[in-house]
Design an enzyme around this catalytic site. Structure first.
Site, PDB file in Angstrom:
ATOM      1  N   ASP A   1     -19.472   3.029  13.409  1.00 25.96           N
ATOM      2  CA  ASP A   1     -18.266   3.332  12.637  1.00 25.96           C
ATOM      3  C   ASP A   1     -17.434   2.069  12.458  1.00 25.96           C
ATOM      4  O   ASP A   1     -16.952   1.494  13.431  1.00 25.96           O
ATOM      5  CB  ASP A   1     -17.456   4.416  13.357  1.00 25.96           C
ATOM      6  CG  ASP A   1     -16.370   5.024  12.484  1.00 25.96           C
ATOM      7  OD1 ASP A   1     -16.195   4.539  11.352  1.00 25.96           O
ATOM      8  OD2 ASP A   1     -15.700   5.964  12.937  1.00 25.96           O
TER       9      ASP A   1
ATOM     10  N   LYS B   1      -5.954  10.509   0.287  1.00 30.03           N
ATOM     11  CA  LYS B   1      -6.021   9.179   0.888  1.00 30.03           C
ATOM     12  C   LYS B   1      -7.254   8.491   0.309  1.00 30.03           C
ATOM     13  O   LYS B   1      -8.379   8.946   0.523  1.00 30.03           O
ATOM     14  CB  LYS B   1      -6.106   9.289   2.410  1.00 30.03           C
ATOM     15  CG  LYS B   1      -6.068   7.960   3.146  1.00 30.03           C
ATOM     16  CD  LYS B   1      -6.061   8.207   4.649  1.00 30.03           C
ATOM     17  CE  LYS B   1      -5.983   6.917   5.437  1.00 30.03           C
ATOM     18  NZ  LYS B   1      -5.966   7.160   6.904  1.00 30.03           N
TER      19      LYS B   1
ATOM     20  N   VAL C   1      -5.811   0.125   2.705  1.00 36.77           N
ATOM     21  CA  VAL C   1      -5.896  -1.336   2.610  1.00 36.77           C
ATOM     22  C   VAL C   1      -6.979  -1.754   1.619  1.00 36.77           C
ATOM     23  O   VAL C   1      -6.750  -2.605   0.750  1.00 36.77           O
ATOM     24  CB  VAL C   1      -6.172  -1.949   3.996  1.00 36.77           C
ATOM     25  CG1 VAL C   1      -6.593  -3.416   3.878  1.00 36.77           C
ATOM     26  CG2 VAL C   1      -4.933  -1.842   4.876  1.00 36.77           C
TER      27      VAL C   1
ATOM     28  N   GLU D   1       0.839  -1.198   0.000  1.00 33.47           N
ATOM     29  CA  GLU D   1       0.000   0.000   0.000  1.00 33.47           C
ATOM     30  C   GLU D   1       0.877   1.252   0.000  1.00 33.47           C
ATOM     31  O   GLU D   1       2.065   1.205   0.331  1.00 33.47           O
ATOM     32  CB  GLU D   1      -0.915   0.011   1.215  1.00 33.47           C
ATOM     33  CG  GLU D   1      -0.188   0.123   2.538  1.00 33.47           C
ATOM     34  CD  GLU D   1      -1.078   0.632   3.664  1.00 33.47           C
ATOM     35  OE1 GLU D   1      -1.380   1.830   3.654  1.00 33.47           O
ATOM     36  OE2 GLU D   1      -1.460  -0.174   4.528  1.00 33.47           O
TER      37      GLU D   1
ATOM     38  N   SER E   1     -14.501   0.212   9.596  1.00 29.66           N
ATOM     39  CA  SER E   1     -13.640   0.410   8.432  1.00 29.66           C
ATOM     40  C   SER E   1     -14.188  -0.308   7.207  1.00 29.66           C
ATOM     41  O   SER E   1     -14.712  -1.426   7.291  1.00 29.66           O
ATOM     42  CB  SER E   1     -12.230  -0.115   8.739  1.00 29.66           C
ATOM     43  OG  SER E   1     -11.450  -0.126   7.564  1.00 29.66           O
ATOM     44  N   ALA E   2     -14.003   0.338   6.057  1.00 28.11           N
ATOM     45  CA  ALA E   2     -14.388  -0.277   4.786  1.00 28.11           C
ATOM     46  C   ALA E   2     -13.512  -1.484   4.455  1.00 28.11           C
ATOM     47  O   ALA E   2     -13.870  -2.284   3.592  1.00 28.11           O
ATOM     48  CB  ALA E   2     -14.291   0.748   3.662  1.00 28.11           C
ATOM     49  N   ASP E   3     -12.368  -1.619   5.156  1.00 29.62           N
ATOM     50  CA  ASP E   3     -11.485  -2.764   4.910  1.00 29.62           C
ATOM     51  C   ASP E   3     -12.241  -4.081   5.054  1.00 29.62           C
ATOM     52  O   ASP E   3     -12.051  -5.011   4.265  1.00 29.62           O
ATOM     53  CB  ASP E   3     -10.319  -2.779   5.902  1.00 29.62           C
ATOM     54  CG  ASP E   3      -9.374  -1.612   5.745  1.00 29.62           C
ATOM     55  OD1 ASP E   3      -9.538  -0.809   4.798  1.00 29.62           O
ATOM     56  OD2 ASP E   3      -8.458  -1.484   6.591  1.00 29.62           O
TER      57      ASP E   3
ATOM     58  N   LYS F   1      -5.408  -2.188  14.124  1.00 27.44           N
ATOM     59  CA  LYS F   1      -4.887  -1.094  14.930  1.00 27.44           C
ATOM     60  C   LYS F   1      -5.439  -1.179  16.347  1.00 27.44           C
ATOM     61  O   LYS F   1      -6.644  -1.351  16.555  1.00 27.44           O
ATOM     62  CB  LYS F   1      -5.230   0.242  14.273  1.00 27.44           C
ATOM     63  CG  LYS F   1      -4.557   0.411  12.916  1.00 27.44           C
ATOM     64  CD  LYS F   1      -4.948   1.721  12.264  1.00 27.44           C
ATOM     65  CE  LYS F   1      -4.213   1.910  10.947  1.00 27.44           C
ATOM     66  NZ  LYS F   1      -4.624   0.956   9.904  1.00 27.44           N
TER      67      LYS F   1
END
Length: 301
Positions: free
Chosen positions: A135, A83, A103, A22, A137-139, A156
């Protein structure tokens, strides 16, 4: 629209191993000029394992899989590099924007180019206070529908790790610890949570990848959770204290949404005197080398 470098195209044609990298860590994760040095170092680490690196980014609206030195310099040094998650790719393409890939965007573009192994630092996941913020992550959703192997140091540690593991299970994303029975915590070798499966060699990981294809199940990812070496992790007591302080300050300042993660990570870097950044880099270095070895085992068939 997808631009695959000559080197990566040649490697794929000859069934040589390739590892996707990445670019967000280059543009947004490290200060200049260290970011360029690290980018070159990570590519060299892949090459030392006999594997071809493919750093991924979007330049002038065109997604690139594999960057030359001049392009790496643009990502590292050019102002205005955005980003980009996978949802942003059509917008960047249509407007001619340049951006570093997260990612989710890296995994998507790597898979489109025919790459199977991707190395990163830590995944995104379910945020704390999810019941109030929703909330996530789209990951996670992208990995549920993209056949790629992601070598990472867990998720994380500022996130809700238990909820993230549960979400990955719900989405059908396979997770295995590499030579560990504990799920790593990004800066920490152990997040405090177990993993159900442990793989001990690159050949074992490649075997799981081949089984994924043979079973012809959903096109989901394989997450290989590779812990940062204990001697290079962030001191766990320091991590707990500084993260607690960061969460309280985040709440006091009313920081919400996409601003939460960069706020907490910046607080950790500043209040650990850079130790969290060094642990992050140690994790990334280890992940890149392991990914290269897995890609080599995969290429051998």
């Amino acid at each position: 629209m997808l631009v695959v470098s000559d080197e990566v195209q040649a490697a794929l044609a000859r069934r040589r191993p390739v590892v996707a990298l990445e670019s967000t860590i280059i543009a947004h994760g490290l200060p200049r000029p260290r970011n360029l040095r690290v980018a070159l170092e990570l590519e060299e680490a892949v090459r030392e394992e006999g594997t071809v690196p493919a750093t991924i980014a979007v330049l002038d609206g065109r997604p690139h899989v594999g960057l030359d030195k001049e392009q790496l310099e643009r990502v590292a040094g050019e102002d205005g590099i955005r980003k980009l998650g996978h949802r942003d790719l059509p917008l960047a393409a249509a407007t001619g924007a340049s951006g570093a890939t997260t990612v989710s965007a890296t995994a998507l573009l790597a898979a489109r180019a025919g790459l199977r192994v991707f190395a990163t630092g830590g995944l995104g996941g379910v945020h704390r206070e999810w019941t109030a913020t929703q909330d996530e992550s789209a990951d996670l959703g992208l990995l549920a529908r993209t056949r790629i192997t992601v070598v990472c140091a867990g998720v994380k540690s500022i996130l809700d790790v238990a909820a993230t593991l549960q979400r990955l299970e719900t989405l059908g994303v396979a997770v295995a610890g590499y030579r560990t029975e504990r799920f790593p915590g990004f800066y920490l070798a152990d997040s405090g949570h177990p993993v159900d499966w442990t793989l001990r060699t690159p050949a074992e990981v490649a075997g799981v990848m081949r089984a994924q294809d043979a079973l012809a199940g959903p096109e989901s990812a394989l997450v290989v959770a590779n812990p940062v070496p204990e001697e290079q992790q962030l001191d766990p007591a320091l991590h707990t204290r500084v993260l607690d302080e960061a969460l309280r300050e985040c709440d006091a300042r009313g920081v919400t949404g996409q601003a939460v993660t960069p706020f907490l990570l910046d607080h950790l870097v500043r209040h650990t005197e850079g130790a969290s950044l060094e642990a992050n880099l140690a994790a990334v270095r280890g992940n890149v080398r392991l990914a290269a070895r897995i890609a080599a085992a995969w290429a051998r068939g």
